[in-house]
Motif scaffolding. Structure first.
Motif, PDB file in Angstrom:
ATOM      1  N   LEU A  11       0.818  -1.218   0.000  1.00 36.74           N
ATOM      2  CA  LEU A  11       0.000   0.000   0.000  1.00 36.74           C
ATOM      3  C   LEU A  11       0.854   1.273   0.000  1.00 36.74           C
ATOM      4  O   LEU A  11       0.320   2.374  -0.112  1.00 36.74           O
ATOM      5  N   SER A  12       2.163   1.124   0.134  1.00 30.85           N
ATOM      6  CA  SER A  12       3.047   2.289   0.174  1.00 30.85           C
ATOM      7  C   SER A  12       3.482   2.665  -1.235  1.00 30.85           C
ATOM      8  O   SER A  12       3.560   1.823  -2.135  1.00 30.85           O
ATOM      9  N   HIS A  13       3.785   3.948  -1.411  1.00 26.54           N
ATOM     10  CA  HIS A  13       4.251   4.416  -2.705  1.00 26.54           C
ATOM     11  C   HIS A  13       5.671   4.951  -2.566  1.00 26.54           C
ATOM     12  O   HIS A  13       6.119   5.290  -1.467  1.00 26.54           O
ATOM     13  N   LEU A  14       6.369   5.009  -3.687  1.00 25.48           N
ATOM     14  CA  LEU A  14       7.788   5.340  -3.701  1.00 25.48           C
ATOM     15  C   LEU A  14       8.045   6.619  -4.470  1.00 25.48           C
ATOM     16  O   LEU A  14       7.396   6.888  -5.479  1.00 25.48           O
ATOM     17  N   MET A  15       9.027   7.391  -3.985  1.00 20.19           N
ATOM     18  CA  MET A  15       9.619   8.454  -4.797  1.00 20.19           C
ATOM     19  C   MET A  15      11.099   8.144  -4.916  1.00 20.19           C
ATOM     20  O   MET A  15      11.783   7.889  -3.919  1.00 20.19           O
ATOM     21  N   MET A  16      11.605   8.144  -6.144  1.00 18.81           N
ATOM     22  CA  MET A  16      13.001   7.835  -6.408  1.00 18.81           C
ATOM     23  C   MET A  16      13.648   9.034  -7.083  1.00 18.81           C
ATOM     24  O   MET A  16      13.079   9.602  -8.015  1.00 18.81           O
ATOM     25  N   LEU A  17      14.830   9.417  -6.612  1.00 21.86           N
ATOM     26  CA  LEU A  17      15.470  10.659  -7.041  1.00 21.86           C
ATOM     27  C   LEU A  17      16.854  10.396  -7.605  1.00 21.86           C
ATOM     28  O   LEU A  17      17.618   9.596  -7.063  1.00 21.86           O
ATOM     29  N   THR A  18      17.189  11.078  -8.682  1.00 22.82           N
ATOM     30  CA  THR A  18      18.530  10.989  -9.247  1.00 22.82           C
ATOM     31  C   THR A  18      18.784  12.208 -10.125  1.00 22.82           C
ATOM     32  O   THR A  18      17.845  12.848 -10.615  1.00 22.82           O
ATOM     33  N   ALA A  19      20.070  12.504 -10.319  1.00 25.50           N
ATOM     34  CA  ALA A  19      20.438  13.629 -11.174  1.00 25.50           C
ATOM     35  C   ALA A  19      20.612  13.192 -12.623  1.00 25.50           C
ATOM     36  O   ALA A  19      20.631  14.030 -13.524  1.00 25.50           O
ATOM     37  N   THR A  20      20.768  11.907 -12.852  1.00 27.24           N
ATOM     38  CA  THR A  20      20.946  11.425 -14.218  1.00 27.24           C
ATOM     39  C   THR A  20      20.459   9.993 -14.316  1.00 27.24           C
ATOM     40  O   THR A  20      20.720   9.176 -13.429  1.00 27.24           O
ATOM     41  N   CYS A  21      19.742   9.700 -15.383  1.00 21.84           N
ATOM     42  CA  CYS A  21      19.197   8.351 -15.554  1.00 21.84           C
ATOM     43  C   CYS A  21      18.735   8.203 -16.998  1.00 21.84           C
ATOM     44  O   CYS A  21      17.862   8.931 -17.465  1.00 21.84           O
ATOM     45  N   SER A  22      19.320   7.249 -17.717  1.00 19.28           N
ATOM     46  CA  SER A  22      18.922   7.005 -19.092  1.00 19.28           C
ATOM     47  C   SER A  22      17.595   6.248 -19.121  1.00 19.28           C
ATOM     48  O   SER A  22      17.132   5.727 -18.091  1.00 19.28           O
ATOM     49  N   THR A  23      17.002   6.163 -20.286  1.00 18.44           N
ATOM     50  CA  THR A  23      15.739   5.432 -20.435  1.00 18.44           C
ATOM     51  C   THR A  23      15.920   3.969 -20.061  1.00 18.44           C
ATOM     52  O   THR A  23      15.076   3.380 -19.372  1.00 18.44           O
ATOM     53  N   ASN A  24      17.016   3.369 -20.493  1.00 16.23           N
ATOM     54  CA  ASN A  24      17.279   1.966 -20.165  1.00 16.23           C
ATOM     55  C   ASN A  24      17.466   1.770 -18.668  1.00 16.23           C
ATOM     56  O   ASN A  24      16.991   0.785 -18.096  1.00 16.23           O
ATOM     57  N   GLU A  25      18.166   2.715 -18.022  1.00 12.21           N
ATOM     58  CA  GLU A  25      18.366   2.615 -16.574  1.00 12.21           C
ATOM     59  C   GLU A  25      17.045   2.767 -15.833  1.00 12.21           C
ATOM     60  O   GLU A  25      16.806   2.088 -14.829  1.00 12.21           O
ATOM     61  N   ALA A  26      16.184   3.650 -16.325  1.00 12.39           N
ATOM     62  CA  ALA A  26      14.867   3.828 -15.702  1.00 12.39           C
ATOM     63  C   ALA A  26      14.052   2.543 -15.781  1.00 12.39           C
ATOM     64  O   ALA A  26      13.381   2.152 -14.815  1.00 12.39           O
ATOM     65  N   ARG A  27      14.122   1.874 -16.927  1.00 10.38           N
ATOM     66  CA  ARG A  27      13.398   0.600 -17.080  1.00 10.38           C
ATOM     67  C   ARG A  27      13.953  -0.454 -16.129  1.00 10.38           C
ATOM     68  O   ARG A  27      13.200  -1.235 -15.534  1.00 10.38           O
TER      69      ARG A  27
END
Length: 330
Positions: A165-181
């Motif tokens: 039931l919990s939700h997440l926030m994830m933070l970064t200064a750089t992230c490619s599309t592949n890394e996000a996946r």
């Protein structure tokens, strides 16, 4: 508005409002914004105006201590837990009690604390049955980068299973599309259940890049020393590929320049790493020789020179460590 009353800001920066509303509306959110854009505000505001506990995963103990001081300064009740034995024996019980009483709004932890401490996980699960818990993962690119080095980061993928039931926030200064996946896959977030918020531009016109050909080690060290002398009283970071390389470059520079030097890498004792970061942030160290572990959460606007003695493992990492500072990168 909280942003005015608590932080005394006149308004939101780019994508802050969208990120805040996404998290408040209980959406899993990946925020990709450059260093200095105010990513912290994206989760602090929801933590203040929403009920329950916000658990923030941070990669380094030194960063936890810094973030606690910053939040206490603006009167936000918070605490930190990590695997270190530096805490008094009753400290964890005291923190657990304050969480159970609803006093603490924010709890900072390292991924290792969550991974290695079953009692801590059980406590969070009990709390989640009586009040809401939301999770924030700072420097979330570490889930990909540290996949084979710090397994505790991968273990964060159990959050959605343990706290459905919990939700997440994830933070970064750089992230490619592949890394996000890949992050989405590791975190067990279903397709279509992740809101990705990315800044419109990562252009930093104040940064210049220069590539120099290495020759002999002696000549390369001399060239590095010349660049350091040019920046006078401003600060420099020299990135090396390994702890052994850091030690060697530190000693070579020390024989040529009478300046304040320090070192940071993963093989140092925890207290030594903490002391290095503390001296750096206090402005007592002009040149830091380090592995890329030093870049996590280390943001200083007066770093004039960043030197990569060895090229990073990927362009993405080079991009990340370049954008954390200003002016010249070599």
């Amino acid at each position: 508005m909280v942003v005015n009353q608590v932080f005394e800001f006149s308004g939101y920066r780019e994508k802050q409002y969208e990120s805040i509303m996404s998290f408040i509306n209980k959406k899993n959110t990946l925020v990709i914004l450059p260093t200095g854009s105010g990513k912290t505000l994206c989760w602090v505001v929801p933590a203040l105006i929403s009920e329950g506990l916000t658990v923030v995963f941070t990669p380094l103990k030194a960063l936890i201590d810094d973030q606690i001081r910053e939040l206490i300064n603006i009167r936000i009740p918070c605490a930190g837990l990590y695997t270190s034995t530096n805490h008094p024996s009753n400290y964890q019980e005291k923190v657990f009690g304050e969480i159970a009483a609803g006093f603490l709004r924010v709890l900072f932890v390292t991924p290792e604390k969550f991974h290695k401490n079953p009692a801590f996980r059980s406590m969070l699960m009990r709390i989640s049955q009586i009040r809401s818990i939301r999770f924030v993962i700072d420097e979330v690119h570490c889930i990909v980068e540290q996949e084979y080095f710090r397994k505790a980061w991968n273990n964060l993928g159990t959050l959605k299973q343990l706290f459905p039931l919990s939700h997440l926030m994830m933070l970064t200064a750089t992230c490619s599309t592949n890394e996000a996946r890949k992050i989405q896959l590791i975190m067990n977030i279903e397709v279509g259940d992740l809101n990705i918020i990315r800044g419109s531009s990562f252009v930093r016109s104040e940064i210049t890049f220069e590539v120099q050909t290495k020759s002999s080690k002696e000549k390369t060290i001399n060239e590095i020393c010349e660049q350091i002398q040019k920046i006078e009283n401003e600060y420099c970071i020299i990135y090396c590929a390994s702890p052994a390389s850091c030690e060697e470059i530190l000693e070579l520079i020390r024989t040529k320049l009478d300046i304040s030097l320090d070192i940071y890498h993963g093989k140092l004792e925890s207290i030594t790493r903490h002391q290095s970061i503390t001296r750096w942030k206090a402005g007592l160290t002009q040149v830091m020789v380090a592995t890329n572990a030093f870049g996590l959460g280390i943001n200083m606007s007066n770093v004039r020179l960043v030197i990569h003695y060895t090229f990073p493992l990927s362009l993405g990492k080079y991009f990340y460590y370049s954008l954390k500072f200003k002016y010249n990168n070599y």
